[in-house]
Design a protein around this motif. Structure first.
Motif, short mmCIF file in Angstrom:
data_model
loop_
_atom_site.label_atom_id
_atom_site.label_comp_id
_atom_site.label_asym_id
_atom_site.label_seq_id
_atom_site.Cartn_x
_atom_site.Cartn_y
_atom_site.Cartn_z
N MET A 111 2.16 1.06 3.16
CA MET A 111 3.24 1.72 3.70
C MET A 111 2.68 3.34 4.18
SD MET A 111 6.25 0.87 1.38
CE MET A 111 5.77 0.09 -0.23
N ASN A 112 3.03 3.61 5.31
CA ASN A 112 2.38 5.04 5.82
C ASN A 112 3.71 6.03 5.64
OD1 ASN A 112 0.29 4.53 7.09
ND2 ASN A 112 1.04 3.56 8.74
N LYS A 165 -1.13 2.83 5.18
CA LYS A 165 -1.44 1.46 5.36
C LYS A 165 -3.26 1.36 5.69
CE LYS A 165 0.45 -2.27 8.10
NZ LYS A 165 1.14 -2.81 6.85
N ILE A 166 -3.72 0.91 4.98
CA ILE A 166 -5.23 0.75 4.83
C ILE A 166 -5.83 -0.03 6.21
CG2 ILE A 166 -5.76 -1.07 3.39
CD1 ILE A 166 -7.94 0.96 2.29
N GLY A 167 -6.63 0.55 6.63
CA GLY A 167 -7.19 -0.49 7.74
C GLY A 167 -8.36 -1.37 7.64
N VAL A 227 -7.37 -6.10 -6.60
CA VAL A 227 -7.41 -5.03 -5.70
C VAL A 227 -5.91 -5.06 -5.38
CG1 VAL A 227 -7.91 -4.20 -3.26
CG2 VAL A 227 -9.64 -5.57 -4.70
N ASP A 228 -5.50 -3.87 -6.15
CA ASP A 228 -3.92 -3.72 -5.86
C ASP A 228 -3.32 -3.21 -4.60
OD1 ASP A 228 -3.69 -0.40 -6.86
OD2 ASP A 228 -5.11 -1.32 -7.67
N GLU A 229 -2.44 -3.79 -4.05
CA GLU A 229 -1.77 -3.16 -2.78
C GLU A 229 -0.92 -2.35 -3.10
OE1 GLU A 229 1.38 -5.22 0.38
OE2 GLU A 229 -0.22 -6.48 -0.31
#
Length: 371
Positions: free
Chosen positions: A278-279, A197-199, A254-256
């Motif tokens: 997702m982590n 999960k990017i900040g 920018v793909d998630e």
């Protein structure tokens, strides 16, 4: 384990001498004694950010590589790193002056650790300056740029290597040895899960110009490259589906999250996930007709852990970047060949797959691959 791997490597070296052309699975490694002829690869680091910090720390344990130069757009960082690593002023450059490395005999190679979108121009400039290049992955933001980088280094007579640290990691190499020795039997299926999960929404990794995309260009490439070295083949087709839940944070281009599937000529298929939403996703699984391997973490910086149908993977842990830089020094200085390639052509293959994944997401159609 160590003896069996040594025998495997020696057998590959013998077969390499007898065969002018090798398949992916038959790539040979020629062991080179450490510090042969006393030669050490003298490296300038370009881009003094977080990952460069990790590389620099790991290089303090290298036998064949050392930091002799710095390139940064931030004068304060250069001063700090100069003091820490004892780098003379004459070996320090900024982004406007680094072409001058061509006149510096203290630098053999430059390791480019800058945002993806800057790699193309920087690598070509280094090649034209007559220095070998190590470029962090992904090598570029698309295959067209990657091909231009490969061509520029070839024309300049310098080597282009890509920062595939996993290609030197002992547990990964043990799995490759087992697969090559037929211990898994015919490979049927691979699964690669790569994500976190990017900040900070303002960071360069979420800027299409600098990153070239999103999660796929940062973390997804591990499952792409991992599928290839685990299965031991290059894929011949890809399908993919994109999911986006936050169009503010993950802007156009920018793909998630992307799920993608790969087909291999031997009949194996891969199912992979790349995500910034997702982590706890750092897992490889592969199964064949005779056995399986499960790795978790599979590509993280800490010790790689896993098991096969024969038991736990138990190779010793060394900082990945230490092994990588010593291995790359042997490639550049001694012309050795690693078990799995780390050259520009290897990086170009992954870029072609990424291009095809984005095309599959956009069109909904299976994309053929010719790598």
């Amino acid at each position: 384990m160590r003896n069996s791997r040594r025998n495997f490597l020696q057998q590959l070296a013998v077969s390499a001498a007898a065969m002018p052309f090798l398949t992916f699975e038959q790539q040979a490694y020629t062991p080179v004694p450490h510090n042969r002829q006393g030669r050490v690869l003298r490296v300038a680091l370009m881009g003094l950010g977080g990952y460069a910090t990790r590389v620099a720390e790991a290089m303090q344990s290298c036998k064949r590589a050392k930091i002799t130069g710095l390139i940064s757009g931030t004068p304060a960082k250069i001063k700090e790193w100069q003091a820490k690593y004892n780098i003379p002023e004459k070996n320090c450059y900024n982004y406007e002056t680094f072409d001058q490395v061509k006149d510096n005999p203290d630098i053999d190679a430059v390791y480019v650790i800058t945002p993806n979108g800057l790699h193309h121009d920087q690598v070509i400039r280094i090649a034209r300056a007559g220095k070998h290049v190590i470029c962090e992955k992904p090598m570029a933001i698309n295959a067209r740029e990657g091909q231009e980088m490969v061509d520029a280094c070839r024309e300049a007579g310098v080597k282009l290597l890509v920062g595939y640290r996993m290609h030197f990691e002992p547990n990964t190499l043990e799995v490759i040895r087992m697969r090559s020795a037929g211990e898994f039997g015919k490979i049927m299926f691979f699964q690669g899960l790569s994500g976190f999960k990017i900040g900070d929404p303002t960071q360069w990794r979420l800027d299409k110009t600098l990153a070239g995309g999103g999660a796929m260009m940062d973390i997804g490439i591990y499952s792409i490259n991992g599928s290839r070295y685990m299965v031991g083949e290059d894929p011949i087709w890809v399908t993919a589906q994109e999911t986006k839940t936050d169009e503010v944070k993950f802007k156009a281009g920018v793909d998630e999250t992307i799920q993608f599937q790969l087909g291999f000529p031997g009949g194996a298929v891969a199912s992979c996930l790349s995500t910034y939403n997702m982590n706890y996703l750092d897992r490889f699984f592969m199964t064949g007709e005779k056995g399986f391997v499960e790795m978790q973490p599979s590509t993280g910086y800490g010790p790689i852990k896993g098991r096969t149908h024969q038991g736990a993977l138990a190779q010793p842990h060394v900082m990945h970047q230490t092994l990588q830089m010593d291995g790359m020094a042997e490639i550049i200085l001694d012309d050795s060949q690693p078990v799995v390639p780390v050259d520009g052509l290897e990086g170009l293959k992954d870029l072609k797959i990424i291009d095809a994944i984005y095309a599959a997401c956009a069109t909904g159609q299976r994309q053929k691959l010719s790598l």
